[in-house]
Design a protein around this motif. Sequence first.
Motif, short mmCIF file in Angstrom:
data_model
loop_
_atom_site.label_atom_id
_atom_site.label_comp_id
_atom_site.label_asym_id
_atom_site.label_seq_id
_atom_site.Cartn_x
_atom_site.Cartn_y
_atom_site.Cartn_z
N UNK A 1 0.83 -1.21 0.00
CA UNK A 1 0.00 0.00 0.00
C UNK A 1 0.86 1.26 0.00
N UNK A 2 1.96 1.24 0.75
CA UNK A 2 2.87 2.40 0.78
C UNK A 2 3.43 2.71 -0.60
N UNK A 3 3.70 1.67 -1.38
CA UNK A 3 4.36 1.84 -2.67
C UNK A 3 3.40 2.12 -3.82
N UNK A 4 2.09 2.02 -3.57
CA UNK A 4 1.11 2.04 -4.66
C UNK A 4 1.15 3.30 -5.50
N UNK A 5 1.52 4.44 -4.92
CA UNK A 5 1.44 5.71 -5.65
C UNK A 5 2.75 6.12 -6.30
N UNK A 6 3.74 5.21 -6.30
CA UNK A 6 5.06 5.59 -6.81
C UNK A 6 5.45 4.84 -8.06
N UNK A 7 6.23 5.54 -8.91
CA UNK A 7 6.90 4.94 -10.05
C UNK A 7 8.30 4.50 -9.63
N UNK A 8 8.93 3.67 -10.46
CA UNK A 8 10.28 3.19 -10.15
C UNK A 8 11.27 4.34 -10.12
N UNK A 9 11.01 5.39 -10.89
CA UNK A 9 11.90 6.56 -10.91
C UNK A 9 11.88 7.33 -9.59
N UNK A 10 10.89 7.06 -8.76
CA UNK A 10 10.76 7.73 -7.46
C UNK A 10 11.28 6.87 -6.32
N UNK A 11 12.23 5.98 -6.63
CA UNK A 11 12.71 5.03 -5.62
C UNK A 11 13.33 5.71 -4.42
N UNK A 12 13.91 6.91 -4.61
CA UNK A 12 14.49 7.62 -3.46
C UNK A 12 13.40 8.02 -2.46
N UNK A 13 12.27 8.49 -2.98
CA UNK A 13 11.15 8.86 -2.11
C UNK A 13 10.64 7.64 -1.36
N UNK A 14 10.56 6.51 -2.07
CA UNK A 14 10.11 5.28 -1.41
C UNK A 14 11.11 4.85 -0.34
N UNK A 15 12.40 5.03 -0.64
CA UNK A 15 13.42 4.69 0.35
C UNK A 15 13.27 5.48 1.63
N UNK A 16 13.00 6.79 1.49
CA UNK A 16 12.80 7.64 2.67
C UNK A 16 11.54 7.20 3.42
N UNK A 17 10.51 6.84 2.65
CA UNK A 17 9.24 6.40 3.25
C UNK A 17 9.45 5.13 4.09
N UNK A 18 10.18 4.17 3.52
CA UNK A 18 10.44 2.92 4.23
C UNK A 18 11.33 3.17 5.45
N UNK A 19 12.26 4.12 5.33
CA UNK A 19 13.10 4.46 6.47
C UNK A 19 12.27 5.03 7.61
N UNK A 20 11.28 5.88 7.28
CA UNK A 20 10.39 6.42 8.31
C UNK A 20 9.62 5.30 8.98
N UNK A 21 9.14 4.34 8.20
CA UNK A 21 8.44 3.18 8.75
C UNK A 21 9.38 2.37 9.64
#
Length: 202
Positions: A30-50
């Motif tokens: 669910x966290x990753x649903x709104x992201x493209x692969x090009x936004x992997x840095x944003x996802x990385x920060x998101x997972x770090x917060x989690x």
Amino acid sequence: MQSEFQTYMELGFEHIADLAAYDHILFIVALCAIYRISEWRKVGILVTAFTLGHSLTLALAALDVIRVPAAWVEFLIPVTIFLTALYNTVIHKLGEEREGTFSRKLNLNYLFALLFGLIHGMGFSNFFRSMLMPGEENSLIRQLLAFNIGVELGQLTIVAIILVLAYIGMNRLRIPQRDWNLFISGMAAGPALIMMMERWPF
């Protein structure tokens, strides 16, 4: 013979990647649903917060500083999945696409990941405590560190799989990003709603 550190790291990885206990996987999806692969840095920060959130409560709960009834923890975990999926669909309705991504403020997303990580950490702690053997209290901090590293590696593996699937779906199959978001969010929200009803603590 593998070390104690490696044993607990593997336990952490196996726990987050366990398909039989798929609620944590659904939350990452669910966290990753709104992201493209090009936004992997944003996802990385998101997972770090989690990770920061669940590491804190995992440590506090494992050290018996805090203790929350297991029934409530098991109920609140699918609640976090459902709310994340719902938030994704609100973005879908309100956002406008700009350069291939949603126009949105992400600070709220990071805050959700941190707060929801606190809840998931309590869920991890129940499993972690069940793995402790009598007389291992002196090495608890080392075991916690190894377990958290394993959980983080498992999370990053799941994120990588979801982002690759997102790339295939949006870049190769030409699925619009909003449609992809709705599909993945709905796929997470459905089972979460069922789990909420099954785990109602009253």
